[in-house]
Write a protein that holds these residues in place. Structure first.
Motif, PDB file in Angstrom:
ATOM      1  N   ALA A   7     -66.481-103.795  60.301  1.00 46.76           N
ATOM      2  CA  ALA A   7     -66.262-105.012  59.518  1.00 46.76           C
ATOM      3  C   ALA A   7     -67.220-106.132  59.892  1.00 46.76           C
ATOM      4  CB  ALA A   7     -64.824-105.495  59.708  1.00 46.76           C
ATOM      5  N   TYR A  31     -56.369-102.432  58.672  1.00 43.54           N
ATOM      6  CA  TYR A  31     -57.160-103.401  59.435  1.00 43.54           C
ATOM      7  C   TYR A  31     -56.287-104.018  60.524  1.00 43.54           C
ATOM      8  CZ  TYR A  31     -54.541-107.022  57.012  1.00 43.54           C
ATOM      9  OH  TYR A  31     -53.522-107.805  56.540  1.00 43.54           O
ATOM     10  N   LEU A  78     -60.632-100.110  58.868  1.00 43.38           N
ATOM     11  CA  LEU A  78     -61.568-101.202  59.122  1.00 43.38           C
ATOM     12  C   LEU A  78     -61.488-101.638  60.587  1.00 43.38           C
ATOM     13  CD1 LEU A  78     -63.536-102.889  57.373  1.00 43.38           C
ATOM     14  CD2 LEU A  78     -61.703-104.557  57.080  1.00 43.38           C
TER      15      LEU A  78
END
Length: 248
Positions: A7, A31, A78
């Motif tokens: 990311a 994430y 992520l």
């Protein structure tokens, strides 16, 4: 397909083109909410499932990815910065390997590179340090004895220390076993985020500066003469000949 995607350090404009495309296409985005800023997720589809993994354990993360994968969905796991540095992706990939599930890894901009940009310095200085050491202090995650900060400090290389600002007194004590107290240091908190802060000083002041600033996490510690030195490369010197140019 399952993608482990870097990311970047936080600024959504530092996502790679490929990372942005995958986020735009993903059906599931996993994430870590404490580390990935919300603006990074703004390029996801409105109907995509966005799951914060901060409160999950490994099996829950794997189960969620596998569930969507088996439904023919595109999954993005992520990770901040670049997944290859302190990304904790090894155990996730091992679990997917055991299940015979395919995945790919997409690199990202590491925070140690963003930190160098923030302080406007090169880790490798012509005529100075030609070595960069990326490390962390031993904590709940152990570090091999030969890779202790005290041992690495003796190389006097350019140093980027992750995941250690919460133990700043110990960091300073170990570094002083190799570096001079006058060695330049910089602490970069939440690099590229709107809340970014940079603290500069020397190694003898390091713990006091960090404690006075109240920095306890999400910060990189940079150490070395590269923070003060600027060399002059021969590459563009008019008298330096190479395979593409004759010297004057």
């Amino acid at each position: 397909m399952i993608y482990f995607v870097g990311a970047g350090p936080g600024d959504p404009e530092l996502l790679t083109v490929k990372a942005q495309r995958l986020l735009q296409q993903a059906d599931l985005v996993l994430y870590t909410g404490s580390l990935v800023p919300r603006p990074v997720l703004d390029c996801c589809r409105p109907d995509a499932v966005k799951a914060d993994s901060a409160g999950m354990v490994l099996q829950q993360i794997v189960d969620l990815m596998v569930h969507h994968y088996r439904q023919g969905k595109l999954v993005v796991r992520l990770h901040t910065g670049d997944p290859a540095l302190y990304g904790a992706i090894g155990e996730q990939m091992a679990a997917l390997d055991q299940l015979g599930i395919s995945y790919r890894v997409v690199p990202g901009v590491s925070s140690f590179l963003a930190a160098a940009a923030a302080v406007q310095r090169e880790y490798t200085v012509p005529g100075g340090s030609q070595t960069v050491i990326i490390t962390r202090l031993a904590g709940r995650t152990p570090v091999p004895p030969e890779q202790s900060l005290a041992s690495l400090a003796r190389h006097k290389a350019s140093l980027a220390i992750f995941l250690s600002v919460g133990l700043i007194q110990q960091v300073q004590q170990e570094l002083l076993q190799g570096y001079e107290a006058t060695t330049p240091v910089a602490v970069v908190e939440r690099v590229t985020w709107p809340q970014e802060r940079i603290i500069r000083g020397n190694l003898g002041q390091l713990a006091r500066l960090v404690e006075e600033a109240g920095i306890t996490r999400t910060a990189l510690i940079l150490v070395g003469e590269f923070l003060a030195a600027r060399g002059s490369s021969l590459l563009y010197d008019a008298g330096f000949a190479h395979g593409y140019r004759a010297g004057e």
